[in-house]
Design a protein around this motif. Structure first.
Motif, PDB file in Angstrom:
ATOM      1  N   THR A 123       0.853  -1.187   0.000  1.00 27.12           N
ATOM      2  CA  THR A 123       0.000   0.000   0.000  1.00 27.12           C
ATOM      3  C   THR A 123       0.885   1.232   0.000  1.00 27.12           C
ATOM      4  OG1 THR A 123      -0.063   0.225   2.414  1.00 27.12           O
ATOM      5  CG2 THR A 123      -1.699  -1.247   1.414  1.00 27.12           C
ATOM      6  N   ILE A 124       0.246   2.390   0.083  1.00 28.78           N
ATOM      7  CA  ILE A 124       1.012   3.639   0.183  1.00 28.78           C
ATOM      8  C   ILE A 124       1.577   3.809   1.594  1.00 28.78           C
ATOM      9  CG2 ILE A 124      -0.326   4.781  -1.617  1.00 28.78           C
ATOM     10  CD1 ILE A 124      -1.894   6.215   0.592  1.00 28.78           C
ATOM     11  N   LEU A 125       1.155   2.944   2.503  1.00 31.63           N
ATOM     12  CA  LEU A 125       1.627   3.017   3.881  1.00 31.63           C
ATOM     13  C   LEU A 125       3.017   2.397   4.006  1.00 31.63           C
ATOM     14  CD1 LEU A 125      -1.681   1.960   5.692  1.00 31.63           C
ATOM     15  CD2 LEU A 125      -0.837   4.278   5.259  1.00 31.63           C
ATOM     16  N   ALA A 126       3.734   2.817   5.033  1.00 33.58           N
ATOM     17  CA  ALA A 126       5.082   2.302   5.272  1.00 33.58           C
ATOM     18  C   ALA A 126       5.038   0.825   5.657  1.00 33.58           C
ATOM     19  CB  ALA A 126       5.744   3.115   6.378  1.00 33.58           C
ATOM     20  N   PRO A 127       6.103   0.068   5.362  1.00 35.59           N
ATOM     21  CA  PRO A 127       6.126  -1.370   5.678  1.00 35.59           C
ATOM     22  C   PRO A 127       5.908  -1.682   7.157  1.00 35.59           C
ATOM     23  CG  PRO A 127       7.884  -0.824   4.146  1.00 35.59           C
ATOM     24  CD  PRO A 127       7.287   0.479   4.588  1.00 35.59           C
ATOM     25  N   TRP A 128       6.342  -0.791   8.051  1.00 35.61           N
ATOM     26  CA  TRP A 128       6.191  -1.077   9.481  1.00 35.61           C
ATOM     27  C   TRP A 128       4.720  -1.173   9.883  1.00 35.61           C
ATOM     28  CZ3 TRP A 128       3.491   1.900  12.878  1.00 35.61           C
ATOM     29  CH2 TRP A 128       3.245   3.230  12.523  1.00 35.61           C
ATOM     30  N   VAL A 129       3.857  -0.477   9.157  1.00 29.84           N
ATOM     31  CA  VAL A 129       2.421  -0.544   9.440  1.00 29.84           C
ATOM     32  C   VAL A 129       1.919  -1.968   9.216  1.00 29.84           C
ATOM     33  CG1 VAL A 129       0.139   0.319   8.794  1.00 29.84           C
ATOM     34  CG2 VAL A 129       2.096   1.881   8.834  1.00 29.84           C
ATOM     35  N   ALA A 130       2.362  -2.569   8.127  1.00 30.38           N
ATOM     36  CA  ALA A 130       1.980  -3.949   7.836  1.00 30.38           C
ATOM     37  C   ALA A 130       2.635  -4.913   8.813  1.00 30.38           C
ATOM     38  CB  ALA A 130       2.360  -4.316   6.408  1.00 30.38           C
ATOM     39  N   GLN A 131       3.889  -4.620   9.214  1.00 33.89           N
ATOM     40  CA  GLN A 131       4.570  -5.502  10.161  1.00 33.89           C
ATOM     41  C   GLN A 131       3.829  -5.557  11.495  1.00 33.89           C
ATOM     42  OE1 GLN A 131       7.554  -7.439   9.578  1.00 33.89           O
ATOM     43  NE2 GLN A 131       6.531  -8.330  11.359  1.00 33.89           N
ATOM     44  N   PHE A 132       3.396  -4.405  11.958  1.00 32.76           N
ATOM     45  CA  PHE A 132       2.608  -4.373  13.191  1.00 32.76           C
ATOM     46  C   PHE A 132       1.319  -5.171  13.016  1.00 32.76           C
ATOM     47  CE2 PHE A 132      -0.730  -2.732  15.902  1.00 32.76           C
ATOM     48  CZ  PHE A 132      -0.117  -2.703  17.147  1.00 32.76           C
ATOM     49  N   ALA A 133       0.700  -5.033  11.850  1.00 31.16           N
ATOM     50  CA  ALA A 133      -0.554  -5.739  11.578  1.00 31.16           C
ATOM     51  C   ALA A 133      -0.350  -7.249  11.624  1.00 31.16           C
ATOM     52  CB  ALA A 133      -1.114  -5.315  10.221  1.00 31.16           C
ATOM     53  N   PHE A 134       0.731  -7.735  11.012  1.00 30.00           N
ATOM     54  CA  PHE A 134       1.011  -9.177  11.049  1.00 30.00           C
ATOM     55  C   PHE A 134       1.246  -9.644  12.480  1.00 30.00           C
ATOM     56  CE2 PHE A 134       2.137  -8.758   6.475  1.00 30.00           C
ATOM     57  CZ  PHE A 134       1.426  -9.841   5.986  1.00 30.00           C
ATOM     58  N   GLY A 135       2.002  -8.855  13.234  1.00 31.62           N
ATOM     59  CA  GLY A 135       2.284  -9.225  14.615  1.00 31.62           C
ATOM     60  C   GLY A 135       1.042  -9.207  15.483  1.00 31.62           C
ATOM     61  N   PHE A 136       0.216  -8.195  15.301  1.00 30.75           N
ATOM     62  CA  PHE A 136      -0.968  -8.067  16.134  1.00 30.75           C
ATOM     63  C   PHE A 136      -1.994  -9.145  15.796  1.00 30.75           C
ATOM     64  CE2 PHE A 136      -4.733  -6.126  17.981  1.00 30.75           C
ATOM     65  CZ  PHE A 136      -4.223  -5.653  19.178  1.00 30.75           C
ATOM     66  N   TYR A 137      -2.121  -9.448  14.521  1.00 34.02           N
ATOM     67  CA  TYR A 137      -3.033 -10.533  14.133  1.00 34.02           C
ATOM     68  C   TYR A 137      -2.557 -11.857  14.711  1.00 34.02           C
ATOM     69  CZ  TYR A 137      -6.258 -13.226  11.233  1.00 34.02           C
ATOM     70  OH  TYR A 137      -7.272 -14.063  10.803  1.00 34.02           O
ATOM     71  N   SER A 138      -1.239 -12.024  14.787  1.00 32.73           N
ATOM     72  CA  SER A 138      -0.683 -13.232  15.408  1.00 32.73           C
ATOM     73  C   SER A 138      -1.132 -13.347  16.855  1.00 32.73           C
ATOM     74  CB  SER A 138       0.852 -13.198  15.341  1.00 32.73           C
ATOM     75  OG  SER A 138       1.319 -13.172  14.006  1.00 32.73           O
ATOM     76  N   VAL A 139      -1.098 -12.223  17.574  1.00 35.22           N
ATOM     77  CA  VAL A 139      -1.524 -12.207  18.971  1.00 35.22           C
ATOM     78  C   VAL A 139      -3.001 -12.555  19.093  1.00 35.22           C
ATOM     79  CG1 VAL A 139      -1.912 -10.708  20.970  1.00 35.22           C
ATOM     80  CG2 VAL A 139       0.249 -10.575  19.713  1.00 35.22           C
ATOM     81  N   MET A 140      -3.813 -11.932  18.247  1.00 35.19           N
ATOM     82  CA  MET A 140      -5.256 -12.144  18.311  1.00 35.19           C
ATOM     83  C   MET A 140      -5.638 -13.569  17.913  1.00 35.19           C
ATOM     84  SD  MET A 140      -6.449  -9.302  19.465  1.00 35.19           S
ATOM     85  CE  MET A 140      -8.186  -9.094  19.044  1.00 35.19           C
ATOM     86  N   LEU A 141      -4.973 -14.096  16.887  1.00 36.53           N
ATOM     87  CA  LEU A 141      -5.266 -15.455  16.440  1.00 36.53           C
ATOM     88  C   LEU A 141      -4.817 -16.474  17.483  1.00 36.53           C
ATOM     89  CD1 LEU A 141      -6.358 -17.226  14.133  1.00 36.53           C
ATOM     90  CD2 LEU A 141      -4.042 -17.272  13.186  1.00 36.53           C
ATOM     91  N   THR A 142      -3.647 -16.258  18.057  1.00 32.13           N
ATOM     92  CA  THR A 142      -3.134 -17.157  19.079  1.00 32.13           C
ATOM     93  C   THR A 142      -4.048 -17.193  20.295  1.00 32.13           C
ATOM     94  OG1 THR A 142      -0.811 -16.975  18.434  1.00 32.13           O
ATOM     95  CG2 THR A 142      -1.257 -17.498  20.741  1.00 32.13           C
ATOM     96  N   SER A 143      -4.479 -16.018  20.762  1.00 30.23           N
ATOM     97  CA  SER A 143      -5.356 -15.975  21.927  1.00 30.23           C
ATOM     98  C   SER A 143      -6.696 -16.635  21.626  1.00 30.23           C
ATOM     99  CB  SER A 143      -5.558 -14.532  22.398  1.00 30.23           C
ATOM    100  OG  SER A 143      -6.063 -13.710  21.357  1.00 30.23           O
ATOM    101  N   THR A 144      -7.163 -16.514  20.391  1.00 32.55           N
ATOM    102  CA  THR A 144      -8.413 -17.168  20.010  1.00 32.55           C
ATOM    103  C   THR A 144      -8.260 -18.686  20.011  1.00 32.55           C
ATOM    104  OG1 THR A 144      -9.071 -15.276  18.646  1.00 32.55           O
ATOM    105  CG2 THR A 144     -10.174 -17.372  18.216  1.00 32.55           C
ATOM    106  N   VAL A 145      -7.141 -19.173  19.493  1.00 35.81           N
ATOM    107  CA  VAL A 145      -6.883 -20.617  19.472  1.00 35.81           C
ATOM    108  C   VAL A 145      -6.804 -21.156  20.898  1.00 35.81           C
ATOM    109  CG1 VAL A 145      -5.171 -22.380  18.894  1.00 35.81           C
ATOM    110  CG2 VAL A 145      -5.784 -20.647  17.209  1.00 35.81           C
ATOM    111  N   LEU A 146      -6.109 -20.443  21.773  1.00 32.61           N
ATOM    112  CA  LEU A 146      -6.020 -20.869  23.171  1.00 32.61           C
ATOM    113  C   LEU A 146      -7.409 -20.903  23.807  1.00 32.61           C
ATOM    114  CD1 LEU A 146      -2.857 -18.916  24.395  1.00 32.61           C
ATOM    115  CD2 LEU A 146      -3.055 -21.373  23.990  1.00 32.61           C
ATOM    116  N   GLY A 147      -8.200 -19.887  23.482  1.00 35.31           N
ATOM    117  CA  GLY A 147      -9.561 -19.842  24.005  1.00 35.31           C
ATOM    118  C   GLY A 147     -10.403 -21.010  23.520  1.00 35.31           C
TER     119      GLY A 147
END
Length: 202
Positions: free
Chosen positions: A135-159
């Motif tokens: 996107t027109i956004l900086a790569p770090w924006v996407a990196q945070f998104a990948f990391g945060f989705y990892s957290v959310m997906l992991t917590s959902t799996v544990l749940g």
């Protein structure tokens, strides 16, 4: 027998399901998950105690809904509800979150390339390249998104795992956000504690 009146917030499980689905197709949607971090803390700070956990948590609702069919409904083991485990898991969770922020910083500083992968259970790296096309956004924006989705997906799996083996909302007993909001409530009330602790719904 009276039918329980339904409110708009009883359908927030749809938002949780939509969040996970949208993140599968476009990782940038995972930024919306920050609402699940800030809203509970703000509610606890400004006097709503555990209102978010007990009423507005879409994940808890989703686990309860799925658990009505899939859960064995066994009692939650004492070690899961113990302070040692809950606080230990909170510390571990925060450490992983800080590590995610550090990785994002490295991409921001140009010291690391964008990693288009989701890390499940903080261990297994799953390719997730289809969810980001630049996107027109900086790569770090996407990196945070990948990391945060990892957290959310992991917590959902544990749940989901603890939902199947124990009661539907077992996740609520050791949820890091629930533990943090409880600590905020106790600090605000000078040791008086919070009413309506989420773990009571497990």
């Amino acid at each position: 027998m009276k039918t329980k009146q339904r409110h708009w917030y009883d359908y927030l499980w749809i938002a949780t399901a939509a969040y996970l689905i949208l993140g599968f197709f476009n990782i940038l949607f995972s930024w919306l998950g920050l609402l699940c971090f800030f809203i509970p803390l703000l509610m606890a700070i400004f006097g709503k105690e555990k209102g978010y956990c007990n009423r507005y948590c879409g994940r808890g609702q989703l686990l309860e809904l799925l658990g009505s069919r899939l859960s064995r409904r066994l009692p939650v083991p004492r070690w899961i509800s113990s302070k040692v485990f809950r606080y230990g898991f909170l510390i571990f969770f925060l450490a992983m979150f800080i590590n995610m922020l550090f990785t994002t910083y490295l991409v921001f500083a140009g010291q690391r390339e964008l990693g288009q992968a989701v890390t499940l259970l903080w261990t297994f790296r799953l390719p997730w390249y289809w969810a980001y096309h630049g996107t027109i956004l900086a790569p770090w924006v996407a990196q945070f998104a990948f990391g945060f989705y990892s957290v959310m997906l992991t917590s959902t799996v544990l749940g989901l795992v603890t939902m199947v083996f124990f009661r539907p909302r077992t996740w609520c007993v050791y949820c890091p956000m629930g533990t943090m909001t409880q600590l905020v409530c106790r600090a605000r009330e000078s040791g008086g504690g919070c009413s309506g602790v989420c773990s009571e719904k497990a």
